[in-house]
Structure formats: structure tokens, C-alpha cells
Design a protein around this motif. Structure first.
Motif, PDB file in Angstrom:
ATOM      1  N   PHE A 334      14.802  -8.216 -41.044  1.00  0.00           N
ATOM      2  CA  PHE A 334      14.453  -7.438 -40.107  1.00  0.00           C
ATOM      3  C   PHE A 334      12.787  -7.837 -39.821  1.00  0.00           C
ATOM      4  O   PHE A 334      12.032  -6.652 -39.149  1.00  0.00           O
ATOM      5  CB  PHE A 334      14.088  -6.025 -40.928  1.00  0.00           C
ATOM      6  CG  PHE A 334      15.451  -5.367 -41.136  1.00  0.00           C
ATOM      7  CD1 PHE A 334      16.101  -4.543 -40.141  1.00  0.00           C
ATOM      8  CD2 PHE A 334      16.273  -5.573 -42.380  1.00  0.00           C
ATOM      9  CE1 PHE A 334      17.451  -4.150 -40.397  1.00  0.00           C
ATOM     10  CE2 PHE A 334      17.437  -5.160 -42.608  1.00  0.00           C
ATOM     11  CZ  PHE A 334      18.205  -4.312 -41.736  1.00  0.00           C
ATOM     12  N   ALA A 335      12.393  -8.819 -40.063  1.00  0.00           N
ATOM     13  CA  ALA A 335      10.950  -9.228 -39.748  1.00  0.00           C
ATOM     14  C   ALA A 335      10.734  -9.199 -38.044  1.00  0.00           C
ATOM     15  O   ALA A 335       9.803  -8.888 -37.668  1.00  0.00           O
ATOM     16  CB  ALA A 335      10.779 -10.495 -40.229  1.00  0.00           C
ATOM     17  N   CYS A 336      11.822  -9.492 -37.228  1.00  0.00           N
ATOM     18  CA  CYS A 336      11.514  -9.615 -35.888  1.00  0.00           C
ATOM     19  C   CYS A 336      11.216  -8.259 -35.278  1.00  0.00           C
ATOM     20  O   CYS A 336      10.369  -8.082 -34.336  1.00  0.00           O
ATOM     21  CB  CYS A 336      12.897 -10.123 -35.324  1.00  0.00           C
ATOM     22  SG  CYS A 336      12.965 -12.115 -35.346  1.00  0.00           S
ATOM     23  N   PHE A 337      11.819  -7.178 -35.989  1.00  0.00           N
ATOM     24  CA  PHE A 337      11.771  -5.878 -35.380  1.00  0.00           C
ATOM     25  C   PHE A 337      10.263  -5.447 -35.624  1.00  0.00           C
ATOM     26  O   PHE A 337       9.497  -4.823 -34.708  1.00  0.00           O
ATOM     27  CB  PHE A 337      12.742  -4.932 -36.056  1.00  0.00           C
ATOM     28  CG  PHE A 337      12.354  -3.563 -35.392  1.00  0.00           C
ATOM     29  CD1 PHE A 337      12.854  -3.230 -34.055  1.00  0.00           C
ATOM     30  CD2 PHE A 337      12.164  -2.455 -36.095  1.00  0.00           C
ATOM     31  CE1 PHE A 337      12.652  -1.878 -33.527  1.00  0.00           C
ATOM     32  CE2 PHE A 337      12.175  -1.246 -35.787  1.00  0.00           C
ATOM     33  CZ  PHE A 337      12.389  -1.107 -34.456  1.00  0.00           C
ATOM     34  N   GLY A 338       9.766  -5.570 -36.956  1.00  0.00           N
ATOM     35  CA  GLY A 338       8.206  -5.161 -37.282  1.00  0.00           C
ATOM     36  C   GLY A 338       7.311  -6.088 -36.352  1.00  0.00           C
ATOM     37  O   GLY A 338       6.549  -5.475 -36.155  1.00  0.00           O
ATOM     38  N   PHE A 339       7.683  -7.346 -36.235  1.00  0.00           N
ATOM     39  CA  PHE A 339       6.703  -8.363 -35.513  1.00  0.00           C
ATOM     40  C   PHE A 339       6.839  -7.563 -33.941  1.00  0.00           C
ATOM     41  O   PHE A 339       5.349  -7.716 -33.356  1.00  0.00           O
ATOM     42  CB  PHE A 339       7.287  -9.446 -35.496  1.00  0.00           C
ATOM     43  CG  PHE A 339       6.906 -10.418 -36.796  1.00  0.00           C
ATOM     44  CD1 PHE A 339       5.837  -9.603 -37.640  1.00  0.00           C
ATOM     45  CD2 PHE A 339       7.346 -11.574 -37.191  1.00  0.00           C
ATOM     46  CE1 PHE A 339       5.714 -10.299 -38.967  1.00  0.00           C
ATOM     47  CE2 PHE A 339       7.171 -12.030 -38.435  1.00  0.00           C
ATOM     48  CZ  PHE A 339       6.316 -11.495 -39.180  1.00  0.00           C
ATOM     49  N   THR A 340       7.727  -7.316 -33.524  1.00  0.00           N
ATOM     50  CA  THR A 340       7.813  -7.006 -32.100  1.00  0.00           C
ATOM     51  C   THR A 340       7.157  -5.274 -31.818  1.00  0.00           C
ATOM     52  O   THR A 340       6.174  -5.353 -30.929  1.00  0.00           O
ATOM     53  CB  THR A 340       9.109  -6.306 -31.719  1.00  0.00           C
ATOM     54  OG1 THR A 340       9.927  -7.746 -31.797  1.00  0.00           O
ATOM     55  CG2 THR A 340       9.320  -6.348 -30.253  1.00  0.00           C
ATOM     56  N   LEU A 341       7.268  -4.661 -33.002  1.00  0.00           N
ATOM     57  CA  LEU A 341       6.681  -3.384 -32.740  1.00  0.00           C
ATOM     58  C   LEU A 341       4.902  -3.532 -32.813  1.00  0.00           C
ATOM     59  O   LEU A 341       4.173  -2.752 -32.281  1.00  0.00           O
ATOM     60  CB  LEU A 341       6.919  -2.435 -34.032  1.00  0.00           C
ATOM     61  CG  LEU A 341       8.302  -1.721 -33.875  1.00  0.00           C
ATOM     62  CD1 LEU A 341       8.648  -1.010 -35.080  1.00  0.00           C
ATOM     63  CD2 LEU A 341       8.383  -0.730 -32.680  1.00  0.00           C
ATOM     64  N   ILE A 342       4.506  -4.334 -33.854  1.00  0.00           N
ATOM     65  CA  ILE A 342       3.043  -4.417 -33.984  1.00  0.00           C
ATOM     66  C   ILE A 342       2.583  -5.598 -32.744  1.00  0.00           C
ATOM     67  O   ILE A 342       1.426  -5.566 -32.685  1.00  0.00           O
ATOM     68  CB  ILE A 342       2.670  -5.143 -35.149  1.00  0.00           C
ATOM     69  CG1 ILE A 342       1.203  -4.767 -35.587  1.00  0.00           C
ATOM     70  CG2 ILE A 342       2.986  -6.455 -35.496  1.00  0.00           C
ATOM     71  CD1 ILE A 342       0.909  -4.876 -37.088  1.00  0.00           C
ATOM     72  N   GLY A 343       3.297  -6.338 -32.354  1.00  0.00           N
ATOM     73  CA  GLY A 343       2.844  -7.388 -31.424  1.00  0.00           C
ATOM     74  C   GLY A 343       2.894  -6.987 -29.903  1.00  0.00           C
ATOM     75  O   GLY A 343       1.693  -7.421 -29.176  1.00  0.00           O
ATOM     76  N   ILE A 344       3.632  -5.945 -29.420  1.00  0.00           N
ATOM     77  CA  ILE A 344       3.459  -5.441 -28.276  1.00  0.00           C
ATOM     78  C   ILE A 344       2.153  -4.758 -27.979  1.00  0.00           C
ATOM     79  O   ILE A 344       1.426  -5.357 -26.993  1.00  0.00           O
ATOM     80  CB  ILE A 344       4.759  -4.586 -27.764  1.00  0.00           C
ATOM     81  CG1 ILE A 344       5.651  -5.499 -27.637  1.00  0.00           C
ATOM     82  CG2 ILE A 344       4.364  -3.728 -26.427  1.00  0.00           C
ATOM     83  CD1 ILE A 344       7.151  -4.393 -27.430  1.00  0.00           C
ATOM     84  N   PRO A 345       1.733  -3.895 -28.838  1.00  0.00           N
ATOM     85  CA  PRO A 345       0.558  -3.058 -28.496  1.00  0.00           C
ATOM     86  C   PRO A 345      -0.850  -4.047 -28.778  1.00  0.00           C
ATOM     87  O   PRO A 345      -1.678  -3.942 -28.160  1.00  0.00           O
ATOM     88  CB  PRO A 345       0.545  -1.933 -29.591  1.00  0.00           C
ATOM     89  CG  PRO A 345       1.582  -2.440 -30.524  1.00  0.00           C
ATOM     90  CD  PRO A 345       2.359  -3.162 -29.977  1.00  0.00           C
ATOM     91  N   LEU A 346      -0.516  -4.728 -29.977  1.00  0.00           N
ATOM     92  CA  LEU A 346      -1.677  -5.686 -30.118  1.00  0.00           C
ATOM     93  C   LEU A 346      -1.971  -6.717 -28.940  1.00  0.00           C
ATOM     94  O   LEU A 346      -3.131  -7.026 -28.577  1.00  0.00           O
ATOM     95  CB  LEU A 346      -1.652  -6.563 -31.296  1.00  0.00           C
ATOM     96  CG  LEU A 346      -1.728  -5.878 -32.866  1.00  0.00           C
ATOM     97  CD1 LEU A 346      -1.317  -6.904 -33.764  1.00  0.00           C
ATOM     98  CD2 LEU A 346      -3.156  -5.321 -32.790  1.00  0.00           C
TER      99      LEU A 346
END
Length: 413
Positions: A334-346
Motif C-alpha cells: 500500500f506504499a504507492c497510495f500513501g506516497f501519492t496522497l502525500i506527493g501530490i500536495p507536496l
């Protein structure tokens, strides 16, 4: 007209016409998905190459330079290591891709233009979130099946390519249970020359020792043709334990033991826990949890209660490393989903087009994520700290923080 208008109706005195309009939201979705996919392919390739290069330098090149493998086996080894490298490369590539794409998207004022047209950030990034969930399924396949099987096949290839099997099967300072009916321990293993060797020969289908063999020196003599592993011992002391638990001691100057007691046709290679697939881990956990109690014999009720308590603790200690690997495989998927959620706003907040800034931020986030993974792995021998649950902490942190940042970015805060 707004961004969701499909048609424009024109009317003149006595005339009317309908013109098809372009759907800007669909165009933006297609644009962002294509940008993320293109960047993802590039970043995954780069990170996979780096991880693969480190594995090749560590495990493959020494065999190549020693003459144990040829060019064809080198290519086969690299092919087996590639799925294992993708386990780490895919999440790292996804967070880097989102940071780079949305950093450029914000820096070029394209996000501002989309908002001016009435498109919210959440509707804009919904295909990217769906793509990240699809990548989670791909990561699960790599983590729980393809990667471990490939790694296990590589270990078998590596073991078969080395003439001295002892260097691979008998590391020093560890209790080895790879040989059926034996528990093996050696204090030193210097290229197959062993010092202070202890071998516990077990009774059939039990863990009770039938004899204990201690030797000052030993040397492995592998029979490559029949895949037999013979150890030659010198300065030997043999302790035989009979049914009444009496011990008979015998001193020998030299002796030899064939540790490959099973026929080669019945020999099944058992991978390490870290190289097991998820079904193999479940079977291993089931076997550990179904260990049976010793017979009652003449033991009192108090002794049996003590034995039961110790056995339950042993089961927990033995099962915890398996649980850690199982939870690691599932949680890391599930790392990809967490990385996407935090990567977009950052990426939007950074508001930079420079590639090096995005890569630096991605590496920092990946290091933070892997720190929890390494912490859980290091505590696998301490079940009282619940290390298998620690592996879920980075997912919860990244997804919670990413959801808050995405919500704030959607509101323009």
C-alpha cells in the motif's frame, strides 16, 4: 459554458445550431495521467537499475570474477533479481513521479488555470489516485509472490554455482537447521575450514537429541554430482544419549558425516523466511503455531503448566519473524497510495520545476518510510514490542498526513 458542458447551442433569428465542445476535464485527466505514466516509467527504470546494480555488485560479480558463472548465467541472475528490485523501485518511482509532475503543473500555472475554469483539485487528481491503487495491486503481486519466488530462484542459482557449498549453507555463529535430522553450529567458517563444530543428531520426527558430536576442526567435502554434503571432522568427541538419558562418551581422531540424508530426488529447497511467498509464510506460521506439547510422563501438574507457558512463549518467539515478513509484504503493497496522497500536495506546495528538488524530497520521504520498516525488522526477535504492527505505522502516517494536505490544497489553504 463551463468545464462540464458537452454541447454549445447557438441561436439566431430563424436559425439554430449545436456545436460539439471539447471536455476540458477529460483532456486534463488524460494529460496528467500520461505525464505521470511517462515519468513513472522513467523513475522506476532508474531506481530499479540502482537497486539491481547494488545487488549485482554484491552477489553476482564476485561469482563472475571467480569463474563460477558465465555470461549466460549472469544474464539469468540479473533477470531473477529484476522482480525483486521492482519491489522497492515501484513505490520510490511513484512518489518521485507525483512530486515532479505536480511540481511542474503548479509552477507553470496550469493548476491556477484549471481552478479558474471551475475544476477542483480532487476531481483533477482522482485518476492519479485510481492509478496508485492499481499500482498497489501490482506491488502486492511483486511483494507477495513474484519477488520472493525470483529471489529464492536466484539463491538456488547462486548456491548451485559455487563449488564450496559450505560457504552458502553453513554461516558461522548460527544454528543451522537446513540439514534433515541435524542441528549444526560452527564458531568459525573460513572458506569451508571449520572450527569448534557442534552437531546435534535428532531422533526421528522429534526435536530430542540422540547424539551430540563436538569437533575441534572440520572440513566440507561437497559431492556436486550427487548434491551430497559430507563433513570431515577431526579431534572428535561423540556423546550418545540412550533411552534412559544415560550419556556415553566416545573420542575419535577423525570421522565423517553425510548431512544430506535425504535422496536428491526428494530434496526440496526451503527458502529463508524473507524469501518466502505469502502462502509459504502462512504455512510456516501454521507449522510453528501447531507445535505439540511433550508427553506427560511422570511430570507433575505444576511442571506441565510451566512447560505449557514456556512452549507458548517459544511459539510466539518463533512465529514473530514470520509475522513480521507477512505484514511487511502486505503493508508495503500500500506504499504507492500513501506516497501519492502525500506527493501530490507536496509537489504543489513546492511549486518548483527543478527535477533535483523533487528527487531530493522523494528520497527524504522514502528514507522516513523505510526507517519504520527497518525498525520493525530489527525488533522481530522481541514480540513484546509488536514489531509486525510497527510496519503499518508509515502507511497510516503518510495516508493521514497526505489526506489532510490534499484537503487543504483543494481548498487553497
Amino acid at each position: 459554458m463551463n468545464f462540464y458542458t458537452k454541447e454549445i447551442r447557438l441561436a439566431w433569428p430563424g436559425k439554430s445550431a449545436t456545436l460539439r465542445s471539447i471536455d476540458p476535464l477529460k483532456t486534463l485527466h488524460k494529460y496528467l495521467v500520461s505525464q505521470v505514466l511517462a515519468t513513472l516509467l522513467l523513475t522506476v527504470s532508474v531506481f530499479a537499475f540502482v537497486v539491481l546494480l547494488l545487488s549485482v555488485l554484491k552477489d553476482v560479480l564476485p561469482l563472475l570474477f571467480a569463474g563460477h558463472i558465465g555470461f549466460w548465467l549472469l544474464l539469468k541472475a540479473v533477470g531473477l533479481l529484476l522482480p525483486f528490485a521492482c519491489i522497492y523501485a515501484l513505490p520510490m518511482g511513484f512518489i518521485t513521479a507525483t512530486l515532479l509532475v505536480f511540481g511542474r503543473f503548479s509552477a507553470d500555472q496550469e493548476l491556477t488555470a484549471a481552478r479558474a475554469g471551475g475544476v477542483s483539485l480532487l476531481s483533477l487528481v482522482s485518476p492519479i489516485l485510481i492509478l496508485s491503487l492499481l499500482c498497489c495491486g501490482l506491488c502486492a503481486w511483486f511483494n507477495m509472490d513474484l519477488g520472493p519466488r525470483s529471489r529464492s530462484a536466484f539463491v538456488e542459482l547462486k548456491t548451485d554455482a559455487i563449488a564450496d557449498l559450505a560457504n552458502q549453507q553453513v554461516p558461522e555463529g548460527q544454528f543451522i537447521r537446513d540439514f534433515p535430522g541435524y542441528i549444526f553450529y560452527t564458531e568459525k567458517n573460513n572458506n569451508g575450514n571449520l572450527e569448534n563444530v557442534s552437531i546435534y543428531q535428532l531422533k526421528d520426527k522429534t526435536n530430542a537429541a540422540e547424539s551430540i558430536i563436538q569437533a575441534a576442526h572440520g572440513r566440507f567435502n561437497p559431492n556436486r554430482g550427487e548434491k551430497q554434503l559430507v563433513i570431515e571432522l577431526s579431534d572428535v568427541r561423540v556423546l550418545n544419549i540412550d533411552a534412559s538419558n544415560a550419556v556415553n562418551s566416545i573420542n575419535l581422531s577423525e570421522t565423517s558425516i553425510n548431512l544430506s540424508s535425504e535422496p536428491v530426488t526428494n530434496h526440496v529447497y526451503k527458502p529463508k523466511i524473507s524469501d518466502m511467498t505469502f502462502p509459504q509464510l502462512r504455512q510456516e506460521l501454521h507449522d510453528l503455531q501447531t507445535l505439540s506439547l511433550p508427553g506427560r510422563g511422570t511430570n507433575t501438574l505444576a511442571i506441565l503448566k510451566t512447560q505449557l507457558r514456556l512452549l507458548q512463549q517459544q511459539k510466539k518467539d518463533f512465529a514473530e519473524p514470520v509475522l513480521v515478513v507477512m505484514h511487511q509484504q502486505v503493508a508495503f503493497s500500500f506504499a504507492c497510495f500513501g506516497f501519492t496522497l502525500i506527493g501530490i500536495p507536496l509537489g504543489i506546495r513546492v511549486h518548483r520545476r527543478e527535477t533535483n528538488i523533487g528527487i531530493l524530497m522523494a528520497l527524504i520521504l522514502v528514507i522516513v518510510y523505510y526507517a519504520f520498516i527497518l525498525l520493525g525488522q530489527s525488533l522481530s526477535g522481541h514480540p513484546e514490542f509488536f514489531p509486525h504492527l510497527i510496519l503499518w505505522v508509515p502507511n497510516l502516517i503518510f495516508q493521514a498526513v497526505g489526506a489532510v494536505l490534499l484537503w487543504r490544497a483543494n481548498r487553497g489553504i
